[in-house]
Design a protein around this motif. Structure first.
Motif, short mmCIF file in Angstrom:
data_model
loop_
_atom_site.label_atom_id
_atom_site.label_comp_id
_atom_site.label_asym_id
_atom_site.label_seq_id
_atom_site.Cartn_x
_atom_site.Cartn_y
_atom_site.Cartn_z
N LEU A 77 0.81 4.08 -2.80
CA LEU A 77 0.53 5.47 -2.44
C LEU A 77 1.57 6.40 -3.05
O LEU A 77 1.22 7.45 -3.62
CB LEU A 77 0.51 5.62 -0.92
CG LEU A 77 0.27 7.04 -0.38
CD1 LEU A 77 -1.09 7.55 -0.83
CD2 LEU A 77 0.38 7.05 1.14
N SER B 59 0.83 -1.21 0.00
CA SER B 59 0.00 0.00 0.00
C SER B 59 0.86 1.26 0.00
O SER B 59 0.53 2.24 -0.65
CB SER B 59 -0.93 0.00 1.21
OG SER B 59 -1.83 -1.10 1.16
N HIS B 60 1.97 1.23 0.75
CA HIS B 60 2.84 2.40 0.78
C HIS B 60 3.45 2.65 -0.59
O HIS B 60 3.51 3.80 -1.03
CB HIS B 60 3.96 2.18 1.81
CG HIS B 60 3.47 2.25 3.22
ND1 HIS B 60 4.16 1.68 4.28
CD2 HIS B 60 2.35 2.80 3.76
CE1 HIS B 60 3.48 1.90 5.40
NE2 HIS B 60 2.40 2.58 5.10
N SER C 177 -2.64 2.62 -9.71
CA SER C 177 -1.98 2.71 -8.40
C SER C 177 -2.97 3.04 -7.30
O SER C 177 -2.85 2.53 -6.18
CB SER C 177 -0.86 3.76 -8.45
OG SER C 177 -1.35 5.00 -8.91
N LEU C 178 -3.98 3.86 -7.60
CA LEU C 178 -4.99 4.18 -6.59
C LEU C 178 -5.81 2.95 -6.20
O LEU C 178 -6.19 2.79 -5.04
CB LEU C 178 -5.93 5.28 -7.12
CG LEU C 178 -5.36 6.69 -7.20
CD1 LEU C 178 -6.31 7.61 -7.95
CD2 LEU C 178 -5.06 7.25 -5.81
N LEU D 225 -4.61 0.61 -3.24
CA LEU D 225 -4.47 1.11 -1.88
C LEU D 225 -5.30 0.33 -0.87
O LEU D 225 -4.94 0.26 0.31
CB LEU D 225 -4.86 2.59 -1.83
CG LEU D 225 -3.92 3.55 -2.56
CD1 LEU D 225 -4.45 4.97 -2.51
CD2 LEU D 225 -2.52 3.50 -1.96
N SER E 210 -11.70 -0.34 -3.76
CA SER E 210 -10.55 0.13 -4.54
C SER E 210 -11.01 0.82 -5.82
O SER E 210 -10.50 1.89 -6.19
CB SER E 210 -9.64 -1.04 -4.88
OG SER E 210 -9.11 -1.64 -3.73
#
Length: 366
Positions: A15, A11-12, A73-74, A77, A84
């Protein structure tokens, strides 16, 4: 617990990838950030324009493509697929409307609801790709490959992300391969040389900068690898990949006479010396590679500050065969990312060095 940690790291990285995409989108949409003024027309009026209000195939295709990695990429998360997808679409929509709203204050830009629609389509495609079963299976294989060849830790995840960003910066064929300087086109420029031989000064700066840049970039990649034997194969693979990227970009973007304009003897000398030094340093321990990469990165930036010549933008852009407006935006974006990359890479290397020293400090305490 392991799955939770892996998901958090994942997730990092997603982000930060989304943040980089957002920076690219705002940069391309608002460059050159000058001429701000208010026309007096009602704000958000563009949302009610009849379709198609303003359309060009290249612009529409670019508006779709640039939002695909953003939505992708979003969508990574959060774990639930529906959450998502909704998050990605909502953020893409808000980002697009914000960009078009700001374009209302730029006389060189045209705010368009068609752009918002194209952006939303691109974000939707990226989000659907991220949550699709095919990608989920591919992602598992990718994570297995990452665990097999690369060290653990968040620094390695950020490092792999930055390597992809660095390859993107190499799509500017007018910038020398691993170079930090460029010759101006047109008339020679006067400059003050700290050495009695001005030509020798230019040679040392350009060749030394190329050598340091090559050393820093390749060691930045090899410092994340687990097995020493993989380092040498990865160096050759990286050099081949970036060479192909340069040739492809030159063939697509440059006029025929400028196809090899970015190659010069100073650059070749620096790359040859850098390759020999790199082959020796790559056999050292990982922590030494990280330290040398940091020093080489600083040396490359120092060489860039010493370069006394500056580009003449009109002559520089004349080498290309793209439309002027699109070319100016692309060139500005790649220059911006090229300036941003060393700072991000240095922070990533310092994080890696701290993570490598931390276990040793813990062992000494116990």
């Amino acid at each position: 617990m392991i799955a939770h940690t892996g998901r958090a790291a994942h997730s990092h990285v997603a982000l930060y990838a989304a943040f980089v995409n957002a920076v690219v989108i705002f940069f391309l949409s608002l460059y050159p950030f000058t001429g701000w003024s208010y026309s007096g027309r009602p704000l958000f009026e563009f949302l009610s324009y009849p379709l198609p209000y303003y359309t060009r195939f290249f612009d529409n295709a670019a508006n779709v493509i640039i939002y695909i990695p953003y939505g992708f990429s979003l969508a990574l998360l959060f774990m639930p697929r529906w959450l998502s997808t909704l998050l990605a679409l909502a953020v893409c929509l808000l980002t697009s409307i914000a960009v078009e709203f700001l374009q209302e204050f730029l006389p060189m830009r045209v705010a368009s609801n068609l752009d918002v629609l194209c952006n939303l389509i691109g974000g939707c495609l990226g989000a659907m790709l991220a949550v699709s079963p095919i990608f989920r299976r591919r992602w598992q294989h990718l994570m297995q490959w990452r665990r097999r060849y690369f060290v653990d830790g968040s620094a390695a995840d950020y490092g792999l992300l930055l390597m992809g960003l660095w390859l993107l910066t190499q799509l500017n064929p007018a910038m020398p391969l691993f170079g930090v300087v460029a010759y101006p086109q047109g008339l020679p420029q006067p400059y003050v040389s700290p050495l009695d031989n001005p030509r020798l000064f230019l040679f040392l700066v350009e060749a030394g900068g190329a050598m340091a840049n090559m050393l820093a970039t390749c060691l930045f990649m090899t410092s994340w690898l687990k097995v020493r034997a993989d380092r040498f194969r990865s160096i050759l693979l990286l050099l081949l990949t970036v060479w192909l990227c340069k040739m492809l970009a030159a063939g697509v973007l440059l006029k025929p006479f400028a196809l090899f304009q970015w190659i010069n003897p100073h650059l070749i000398t620096g790359l040859a010396a850098g390759f020999l030094l790199l082959w020796w340093v790559a056999g050292l321990s990982r922590i030494l590679q990280t330290i040398v990469a940091i020093l080489a990165l600083l040396a490359a930036q120092f060489a860039a500050t010493l370069w006394p010549l500056s580009e003449v933008q009109s002559d520089f852009l004349s080498l290309f065969r793209w439309p002027y407006g699109h070319l100016l935006n692309m060139s500005a974006l790649l220059d911006f990312l090229s300036d941003l990359w060393p700072v991000a890479a240095l922070a990533c290397l310092l994080l890696s060095l701290w993570q490598q020293l931390k276990p040793a400090q813990t062992t000494q305490i116990h």
